[in-house]
Design a protein around this motif. Structure first.
Motif, PDB file in Angstrom:
ATOM      1  N   PHE A   2      32.449  46.086  72.980  1.00  0.00           N
ATOM      2  CA  PHE A   2      31.671  46.448  74.157  1.00  0.00           C
ATOM      3  C   PHE A   2      31.618  47.961  74.288  1.00  0.00           C
ATOM      4  CE2 PHE A   2      33.075  42.200  75.158  1.00  0.00           C
ATOM      5  CZ  PHE A   2      31.939  41.634  75.713  1.00  0.00           C
ATOM      6  N   LEU A   3      30.505  48.447  74.806  1.00  0.00           N
ATOM      7  CA  LEU A   3      30.341  49.861  75.118  1.00  0.00           C
ATOM      8  C   LEU A   3      30.021  49.950  76.602  1.00  0.00           C
ATOM      9  CD1 LEU A   3      29.876  52.871  74.389  1.00  0.00           C
ATOM     10  CD2 LEU A   3      27.493  52.258  73.945  1.00  0.00           C
ATOM     11  N   PHE A   4      30.766  50.774  77.318  1.00  0.00           N
ATOM     12  CA  PHE A   4      30.527  50.984  78.743  1.00  0.00           C
ATOM     13  C   PHE A   4      30.195  52.448  78.971  1.00  0.00           C
ATOM     14  CE2 PHE A   4      33.428  47.384  78.578  1.00  0.00           C
ATOM     15  CZ  PHE A   4      32.753  46.468  79.364  1.00  0.00           C
ATOM     16  N   ILE A   5      29.153  52.695  79.741  1.00  0.00           N
ATOM     17  CA  ILE A   5      28.780  54.051  80.136  1.00  0.00           C
ATOM     18  C   ILE A   5      28.821  54.083  81.656  1.00  0.00           C
ATOM     19  CG2 ILE A   5      26.951  55.773  80.198  1.00  0.00           C
ATOM     20  CD1 ILE A   5      26.049  54.811  77.474  1.00  0.00           C
ATOM     21  N   THR A   6      29.587  55.033  82.206  1.00  0.00           N
ATOM     22  CA  THR A   6      29.747  55.145  83.653  1.00  0.00           C
ATOM     23  C   THR A   6      29.283  56.511  84.123  1.00  0.00           C
ATOM     24  OG1 THR A   6      31.651  53.669  83.589  1.00  0.00           O
ATOM     25  CG2 THR A   6      31.395  55.018  85.561  1.00  0.00           C
ATOM     26  N   ASP A   7      28.464  56.517  85.159  1.00  0.00           N
ATOM     27  CA  ASP A   7      28.032  57.759  85.796  1.00  0.00           C
ATOM     28  C   ASP A   7      29.168  58.235  86.701  1.00  0.00           C
ATOM     29  OD1 ASP A   7      26.806  59.834  87.123  1.00  0.00           O
ATOM     30  OD2 ASP A   7      25.297  58.594  88.098  1.00  0.00           O
ATOM     31  N   ASP A   8      29.711  59.420  86.428  1.00  0.00           N
ATOM     32  CA  ASP A   8      30.842  59.934  87.204  1.00  0.00           C
ATOM     33  C   ASP A   8      30.499  60.161  88.670  1.00  0.00           C
ATOM     34  OD1 ASP A   8      32.715  59.898  85.199  1.00  0.00           O
ATOM     35  OD2 ASP A   8      32.364  61.966  84.591  1.00  0.00           O
ATOM     36  N   CYS A   9      29.266  60.509  88.950  1.00  0.00           N
ATOM     37  CA  CYS A   9      28.872  60.806  90.328  1.00  0.00           C
ATOM     38  C   CYS A   9      28.736  59.532  91.165  1.00  0.00           C
ATOM     39  CB  CYS A   9      27.563  61.583  90.327  1.00  0.00           C
ATOM     40  SG  CYS A   9      27.002  62.057  91.960  1.00  0.00           S
ATOM     41  N   ARG A  17      26.883  45.009  74.411  1.00  0.00           N
ATOM     42  CA  ARG A  17      27.755  44.264  73.506  1.00  0.00           C
ATOM     43  C   ARG A  17      27.210  44.388  72.091  1.00  0.00           C
ATOM     44  NH1 ARG A  17      27.390  39.927  70.945  1.00  0.00           N
ATOM     45  NH2 ARG A  17      29.061  38.526  70.457  1.00  0.00           N
ATOM     46  N   PHE A  18      28.115  44.507  71.113  1.00  0.00           N
ATOM     47  CA  PHE A  18      27.692  44.545  69.718  1.00  0.00           C
ATOM     48  C   PHE A  18      28.748  43.868  68.855  1.00  0.00           C
ATOM     49  CE2 PHE A  18      29.736  48.415  70.957  1.00  0.00           C
ATOM     50  CZ  PHE A  18      30.548  48.797  69.910  1.00  0.00           C
ATOM     51  N   ASP A  19      28.335  43.423  67.667  1.00  0.00           N
ATOM     52  CA  ASP A  19      29.191  42.585  66.825  1.00  0.00           C
ATOM     53  C   ASP A  19      30.072  43.353  65.847  1.00  0.00           C
ATOM     54  OD1 ASP A  19      28.182  40.247  67.973  1.00  0.00           O
ATOM     55  OD2 ASP A  19      26.460  40.276  66.618  1.00  0.00           O
ATOM     56  N   ARG A  20      29.577  44.450  65.322  1.00  0.00           N
ATOM     57  CA  ARG A  20      30.309  45.196  64.297  1.00  0.00           C
ATOM     58  C   ARG A  20      30.531  46.636  64.741  1.00  0.00           C
ATOM     59  NH1 ARG A  20      31.396  40.789  62.106  1.00  0.00           N
ATOM     60  NH2 ARG A  20      29.970  39.780  60.705  1.00  0.00           N
ATOM     61  N   VAL A  27      23.904  51.493  69.042  1.00  0.00           N
ATOM     62  CA  VAL A  27      23.951  50.914  70.389  1.00  0.00           C
ATOM     63  C   VAL A  27      24.035  52.023  71.432  1.00  0.00           C
ATOM     64  CG1 VAL A  27      25.340  49.510  71.959  1.00  0.00           C
ATOM     65  CG2 VAL A  27      24.936  48.729  69.625  1.00  0.00           C
ATOM     66  N   PHE A  28      24.855  53.034  71.166  1.00  0.00           N
ATOM     67  CA  PHE A  28      24.987  54.163  72.085  1.00  0.00           C
ATOM     68  C   PHE A  28      23.648  54.877  72.265  1.00  0.00           C
ATOM     69  CE2 PHE A  28      25.739  58.713  72.746  1.00  0.00           C
ATOM     70  CZ  PHE A  28      26.394  58.663  73.967  1.00  0.00           C
ATOM     71  N   LYS A  29      22.980  55.183  71.162  1.00  0.00           N
ATOM     72  CA  LYS A  29      21.687  55.867  71.234  1.00  0.00           C
ATOM     73  C   LYS A  29      20.668  55.037  72.007  1.00  0.00           C
ATOM     74  CE  LYS A  29      22.035  58.515  66.945  1.00  0.00           C
ATOM     75  NZ  LYS A  29      21.474  58.674  65.591  1.00  0.00           N
ATOM     76  N   SER A  30      20.639  53.738  71.756  1.00  0.00           N
ATOM     77  CA  SER A  30      19.692  52.858  72.449  1.00  0.00           C
ATOM     78  C   SER A  30      19.974  52.799  73.944  1.00  0.00           C
ATOM     79  CB  SER A  30      19.761  51.443  71.876  1.00  0.00           C
ATOM     80  OG  SER A  30      19.375  51.423  70.550  1.00  0.00           O
TER      81      SER A  30
END
Length: 56
Positions: A2-9, A17-20, A27-30
């Motif tokens: 899993f990749l989580f991106i959180t806005d600090d403000c 979610r990704f498999d490999r 996934v990050f770029k998308s």
């Protein structure tokens, strides 16, 4: 994985979610592109939590 991106403000969080592990960069770029287009914002800074998993 899993990749989580959180806005600090606002503490708003997006997830993906990704498999490999090798898919992380794509996934990050998308997800960043999706956030920037959807909310018409520019992401200026990116911080990592330094949590790296060992293994394949």
């Amino acid at each position: 994985y899993f990749l989580f991106i959180t806005d600090d403000c606002t503490r708003y969080t997006w997830s993906a979610r990704f498999d490999r592990k090798y898919q992380l960069l794509d996934v990050f770029k998308s997800l960043v592109k999706f956030i920037q287009k959807t909310y018409n914002i520019t992401i200026r800074c990116c911080r990592l939590d330094n949590e790296f998993e060992n293994g394949p």
